[in-house]
Design a protein around this motif. Structure first.
Motif, PDB file in Angstrom:
ATOM      1  N   LEU A 292     -17.588  -4.574 -23.378  1.00  0.00           N
ATOM      2  CA  LEU A 292     -18.284  -5.535 -24.225  1.00  0.00           C
ATOM      3  C   LEU A 292     -18.174  -6.909 -23.589  1.00  0.00           C
ATOM      4  N   TYR A 293     -19.183  -7.757 -23.824  1.00  0.00           N
ATOM      5  CA  TYR A 293     -19.113  -9.121 -23.305  1.00  0.00           C
ATOM      6  C   TYR A 293     -19.690 -10.106 -24.327  1.00  0.00           C
ATOM      7  N   GLY A 294     -19.251 -11.324 -24.225  1.00  0.00           N
ATOM      8  CA  GLY A 294     -19.835 -12.431 -24.975  1.00  0.00           C
ATOM      9  C   GLY A 294     -20.063 -13.577 -24.019  1.00  0.00           C
ATOM     10  N   GLN A 295     -21.073 -14.398 -24.300  1.00  0.00           N
ATOM     11  CA  GLN A 295     -21.316 -15.529 -23.411  1.00  0.00           C
ATOM     12  C   GLN A 295     -21.790 -16.748 -24.203  1.00  0.00           C
TER      13      GLN A 295
ATOM     14  N   GLY B 151     -24.571 -15.338 -26.981  1.00  0.00           N
ATOM     15  CA  GLY B 151     -25.006 -13.952 -26.996  1.00  0.00           C
ATOM     16  C   GLY B 151     -23.873 -12.992 -26.711  1.00  0.00           C
ATOM     17  N   GLY B 152     -24.205 -11.728 -26.699  1.00  0.00           N
ATOM     18  CA  GLY B 152     -23.217 -10.701 -26.411  1.00  0.00           C
ATOM     19  C   GLY B 152     -23.898  -9.364 -26.207  1.00  0.00           C
ATOM     20  N   GLY B 153     -23.114  -8.384 -25.742  1.00  0.00           N
ATOM     21  CA  GLY B 153     -23.688  -7.070 -25.500  1.00  0.00           C
ATOM     22  C   GLY B 153     -22.692  -6.131 -24.849  1.00  0.00           C
ATOM     23  N   TYR B 154     -23.230  -5.142 -24.152  1.00  0.00           N
ATOM     24  CA  TYR B 154     -22.421  -4.089 -23.541  1.00  0.00           C
ATOM     25  C   TYR B 154     -22.941  -3.815 -22.140  1.00  0.00           C
ATOM     26  N   GLU B 155     -22.014  -3.644 -21.203  1.00  0.00           N
ATOM     27  CA  GLU B 155     -22.355  -3.292 -19.827  1.00  0.00           C
ATOM     28  C   GLU B 155     -21.831  -1.889 -19.533  1.00  0.00           C
TER      29      GLU B 155
ATOM     30  N   ILE C 142     -25.650  -1.109 -16.133  1.00  0.00           N
ATOM     31  CA  ILE C 142     -26.785  -1.466 -16.973  1.00  0.00           C
ATOM     32  C   ILE C 142     -26.281  -2.334 -18.115  1.00  0.00           C
ATOM     33  N   THR C 143     -27.010  -3.389 -18.444  1.00  0.00           N
ATOM     34  CA  THR C 143     -26.600  -4.284 -19.519  1.00  0.00           C
ATOM     35  C   THR C 143     -27.623  -4.253 -20.651  1.00  0.00           C
ATOM     36  N   ALA C 144     -27.120  -4.379 -21.870  1.00  0.00           N
ATOM     37  CA  ALA C 144     -27.976  -4.467 -23.049  1.00  0.00           C
ATOM     38  C   ALA C 144     -27.287  -5.364 -24.077  1.00  0.00           C
ATOM     39  N   GLY C 145     -28.049  -6.265 -24.691  1.00  0.00           N
ATOM     40  CA  GLY C 145     -27.441  -7.163 -25.660  1.00  0.00           C
ATOM     41  C   GLY C 145     -28.468  -8.013 -26.384  1.00  0.00           C
ATOM     42  N   LEU C 146     -27.977  -8.949 -27.162  1.00  0.00           N
ATOM     43  CA  LEU C 146     -28.795  -9.900 -27.903  1.00  0.00           C
ATOM     44  C   LEU C 146     -28.305 -11.309 -27.629  1.00  0.00           C
TER      45      LEU C 146
END
Length: 208
Positions: free
Chosen positions: A115-118, A163-167, A176-180
């Motif tokens: 998981l990531y946040g930015q 934003g944030g998402g999952y790699e 592959i990355t996907a997030g909002l």
């Protein structure tokens, strides 16, 4: 500056940077939903847009990265003002070269990914603007159909990015990355008159 030259220069810079240690290079596409909030009148709903380009992560530590992109983004929104005698209902399509600058924080590995946040800021340079809709003055209506209004739009835009998402890791290097993400504009769009534009993006991409 011609936008093709800008894109070619960005590709060369990212390609050179990809040879550096602790740097990941990728491609991204972001379908988005944008809106305008005017000082006068009201927002008349969201419009769809699109963003695509290069992205790169410079790792400061194993799970912390300085993240940036070079993207061509089309956004916009719809505005309704006035009444039936003197009013307008217009939709704007605004095109920018965006260069987000953010800090990306990742968790420890969860399953086959992280998981990531930015959080950061997004400078933008206008490369085009069009208007569609109807403007009525003194009972006389005029229709606009994708007419250029670039001279009425400020050349620069600045926004806040969160934003944030999952790699998901396909192998040791490819993921592959996907997030909002929310891109919240806080500079005025129009050179005369006040309005802010923002958008929510579905972030899709791949790092190589």
């Amino acid at each position: 500056m011609n936008k093709k030259i800008i894109l070619i220069a960005a590709f060369i810079c990212f390609s050179l940077a990809s040879k550096a240690q602790n740097f990941d290079l990728g491609l991204k596409v972001h379908p988005l939903f944008g809106w305008l909030v005017p000082e006068e009148g009201k927002s008349n709903g969201a419009t769809t847009g699109f963003s695509y380009g290069l992205m790169g992560d410079f790792y400061l530590k194993e799970r912390y990265a300085f993240s940036t992109e070079f993207a061509l983004t089309t956004m916009g929104g719809s505005i309704k003002q006035g009444d039936s005698q003197n009013g307008e209902e217009t939709e704007y399509k605004l095109k920018y070269v965006e260069i987000p600058i953010s800090l990306k924080l990742k968790t420890n590995k969860i399953g086959e990914g992280q998981l990531y946040g930015q959080f950061g800021f997004v400078p933008g340079i206008k490369v085009g603007a069009k208007i569609s809709g109807t403007i009525t003055e003194n009972g006389v209506s005029r229709d606009y159909d994708n007419e250029s209004i670039s001279s009425n739009i400020n050349p620069f835009r600045l926004s806040l990015l969160i934003g944030g998402g999952y790699e998901y890791y396909i192998d040791n290097s490819t993921r592959i990355t996907a997030g909002l993400s929310l891109n919240n504009g806080f500079t005025d769009v129009f050179s005369a008159g006040e309005a802010k534009n923002s958008y929510v993006a579905i972030n899709l991409g791949i790092f190589f």
